[in-house]
Write a protein that holds these residues in place. Structure first.
Motif, PDB file in Angstrom:
ATOM      1  N   VAL A 106      23.560  -5.793 -13.416  1.00 35.96           N
ATOM      2  CA  VAL A 106      23.375  -4.854 -12.089  1.00 35.96           C
ATOM      3  C   VAL A 106      22.109  -5.138 -11.599  1.00 35.96           C
ATOM      4  CG1 VAL A 106      23.341  -2.377 -11.621  1.00 35.96           C
ATOM      5  CG2 VAL A 106      24.858  -3.160 -13.459  1.00 35.96           C
ATOM      6  N   ASP A 107      22.119  -5.314 -10.325  1.00 38.39           N
ATOM      7  CA  ASP A 107      20.781  -5.092  -9.527  1.00 38.39           C
ATOM      8  C   ASP A 107      20.345  -3.731  -9.356  1.00 38.39           C
ATOM      9  OD1 ASP A 107      19.464  -4.671  -6.946  1.00 38.39           O
ATOM     10  OD2 ASP A 107      19.373  -7.030  -6.680  1.00 38.39           O
ATOM     11  N   GLY A 108      19.299  -3.500  -9.788  1.00 41.63           N
ATOM     12  CA  GLY A 108      18.909  -2.244 -10.018  1.00 41.63           C
ATOM     13  C   GLY A 108      18.721  -1.624  -8.648  1.00 41.63           C
ATOM     14  N   PHE A 109      18.125  -2.281  -7.648  1.00 41.55           N
ATOM     15  CA  PHE A 109      17.900  -1.673  -6.128  1.00 41.55           C
ATOM     16  C   PHE A 109      19.240  -1.470  -5.616  1.00 41.55           C
ATOM     17  CE2 PHE A 109      17.689  -2.277  -1.734  1.00 41.55           C
ATOM     18  CZ  PHE A 109      16.751  -1.281  -1.424  1.00 41.55           C
ATOM     19  N   ALA A 110      19.930  -2.257  -5.435  1.00 39.68           N
ATOM     20  CA  ALA A 110      21.477  -2.367  -4.905  1.00 39.68           C
ATOM     21  C   ALA A 110      22.256  -1.074  -5.614  1.00 39.68           C
ATOM     22  CB  ALA A 110      22.135  -3.409  -4.982  1.00 39.68           C
TER      23      ALA A 110
END
Length: 589
Positions: free
Chosen positions: A559-563
């Motif tokens: 999982v991309d934390g920002f997205a």
């Protein structure tokens, strides 16, 4: 964009004050840009051109050149005498991550604004089922209640029960004087009642009301005169506070009102309080009010003894006489409405009424009378009527589309769509989704139209499920819910905002719309224009779909934390926004 305005305004004040332009002049003109391509905020420089003896373009050029570099501002541009500010996307992302965007709740009072609002809506005569035309009031009113709560106001939803008027009197007389055989015979040329609603009192009792209206119009002259005397006697007694008659009226209309409320409940509409019109007659408030009105210097008496106010002396045009007492001493509906509003001002800081456009004159009369008595006018949202292709809807004439039938049709059509797209769903799941989608489509079809615009009801438009409809927003929300559920069990990277150069268009648009979300909400409740928020929610859903396309939240099992953070904020805003529109934010479709 208020977030950006708070950053820009102090610097504009410094630059313009040095030129002799006061804040009170320019600040109201600093508005959201009309087109996103122009920027996020725009200041027209034309109003100060004569004072500064400069061309507007020269003023905007000078301001753009002098404006300092700010973390919050990506660009300042001078275009044809307008000063355009574009927010820096990285700064917007930081604002979202630092919880500067209020999510709120449309389902409960939080009182965070300190504003106390009483919204009276619907207040339909309890003489028959809701048709689509009547329901516009209820749907608009309920949406305002929800949006005010989402904004943080302490809201009370009020239903004013017309329990003593002519229409309730006709219903009570019909139920006491007409048999079922009489009713069936009088309505023999009309379409028979639907078997689906045989146990719903509003659908059954409306037939007695319609039959009585036929008799009042078509009976032999002596019979017509007799009916009018009997109904007039009942109404006259109710207006003098005759408790026995009022009780008989309540017995007649209560089952109808219960049926109407059941229909509205299916649309998610409910009320905090109900106030009967007769209350203010029975407790003596109306009698005292009429004595007060008699003493005003603009009061007069007609030849038949009726009391009126000459509101022409207070600026009313056209029909200037406001009658508040009949010659026999009884009150009129508008008189009782004045008493009701005085009572409401004791209950709340702010009053909002939702009324059809045919109430404009009476609303003016009541407002001027309240001011004469040192009370403020309420705010009024007027709406235009919904028509059928063949003309105006009328319960009396029987040419209506009942809301119960529309909701059943919406649910049936939604079921077909769900079964086609999701054949693996069982009947219970299909029914749950179809009910949510069907009622949402019906509500949104009404909310998205500006209240002052009338429109013609068409089945195909009311039940549209494509882009531009409530299901379009609901699907974007379920997409965000699916991502959130999938991300729960996966490893997540730290939150790292990308540089503006690498931000795709889908992300840029989502950032902008999330940061204007509260601005649109604030304007919607300030101006009582729910359609502005409805259209914003369509834009937000569309932007989320673009984000979904351009910014994968899950890539290669991680999982991309920002997205993910951006997706979650959008999900929360869509959820509460849907609730603000009275739409069930289901998590699967």
């Amino acid at each position: 964009m208020k977030l950006l305005q708070d950053m820009v305004s102090p610097h504009l004040e410094q630059l313009l004050s040095a030129k002799g332009v006061e804040k009170a002049i320019w600040e109201p003109m600093l508005q959201p840009s009309r087109e996103a391509s122009q920027g996020d905020l725009t200041l027209p420089c034309f109003p100060f051109a004569s004072k500064l003896k400069m061309a507007p373009q020269a003023i905007s050029d000078d301001l753009a050149e002098s404006f300092p570099a700010l973390e919050s501002v990506l660009s300042v541009a001078s275009v044809n005498g307008y000063l355009n500010f574009k927010a820096h996307p990285e700064w917007l992302a930081k604002a979202i991550l630092s919880q500067q965007i209020n999510v709120g709740s449309a389902l409960k009072n939080t009182g965070s604004t300190g504003e106390k609002v009483l919204i009276e809506h619907t207040s339909a005569n309890p003489n028959g089922p809701f048709h689509v035309g009547r329901a516009r009031n209820a749907i608009l009113g309920d949406t305002l209640v929800r949006l005010h709560r989402l904004h943080g106001d302490d809201v009370r939803a009020e239903y004013y029960v017309d329990d003593m008027g002519k229409q309730v009197g006709v219903l009570a007389w019909a139920l006491a004087n007409l048999s079922e055989q009489d009713v069936n015979q009088l309505l023999s040329e009309r379409e028979p009642p639907s078997e689906r609603w045989k146990d719903k009192a509003d659908h059954q009792r409306v037939r007695w009301y319609q039959a009585a209206q036929i008799l009042r119009k078509d009976a032999e002259e002596n019979r017509k005169a007799e009916i009018e005397r009997e109904i007039g006697s009942l109404v006259h007694a109710s207006e003098h506070g005759d408790v026995e008659v009022l009780d008989s009226f309540e017995s007649a209309y209560s089952p109808v009102l219960e049926g109407m409320l059941a229909t509205l409940s299916r649309l998610g509409i409910s009320y905090d309080t109900f106030t009967k019109e007769s209350r203010f007659v029975v407790d003596g408030t109306v009698a005292e009010l009429m004595r007060t009105l008699d003493a005003l210097n603009i009061a007069g008496t007609a030849d038949n003894g009726a009391g009126y106010l000459d509101l022409g002396q207070r600026g009313l045009k056209g029909k200037t006489e406001f009658f508040y007492r009949r010659g026999d001493g009884s009150s009129l509906y508008a008189t009782r409405d004045v008493a009701y509003h005085i009572w409401k001002w004791g209950e709340s800081h702010r009053l909002v009424n939702v009324l059809g456009e045919d109430h404009k004159l009476q609303a003016k009369q009541v407002g001027l009378t309240l001011e004469e008595l040192d009370h403020p006018r309420p705010e009024v949202l007027f709406y235009s009527f919904i028509k059928l292709p063949e003309g105006k809807m009328s319960t009396r004439q029987g040419n209506v589309v009942f809301m119960d039938d529309l909701l059943e049709e919406a649910q049936a059509q939604a079921s077909e769509v769900v079964r086609e797209l999701r054949p693996e769903y069982d009947d219970e799941k299909v029914a749950l989704i179809a009910e949510a989608v069907g009622t949402a489509a019906v509500r949104f079809n009404i909310i998205k139209v500006s209240p002052e615009k009338g429109f013609t009801f068409r089945w195909e438009e009311a039940l549209a499920f494509e882009a531009g409809s409530a299901p379009f927003i609901m699907y974007a929300h379920t997409r965000a819910c699916s991502i959130a559920k999938r991300a729960e069990t996966l490893e997540r990277s730290n939150i790292q905002c990308p540089a503006v150069e690498s931000m795709p268009e889908g992300l840029l648009e989502l950032l902008r719309l999330m940061c204007t979300h509260n601005d649109v909400l604030e304007r919607s409740v300030r101006e009582q224009k729910a359609h502005l928020f409805a259209l914003h929610m369509l834009e937000l859903a569309n932007a989320y779909n673009g984000f979904y396309r351009d910014c994968p939240v899950v890539r290669d099992g991680r999982v991309d934390g920002f997205a993910y953070a951006m997706s979650e904020m959008a999900r929360r805003l869509m959820r509460t926004g849907l609730e603000g529109l009275g739409i069930n934010p289901i998590e699967e479709m």
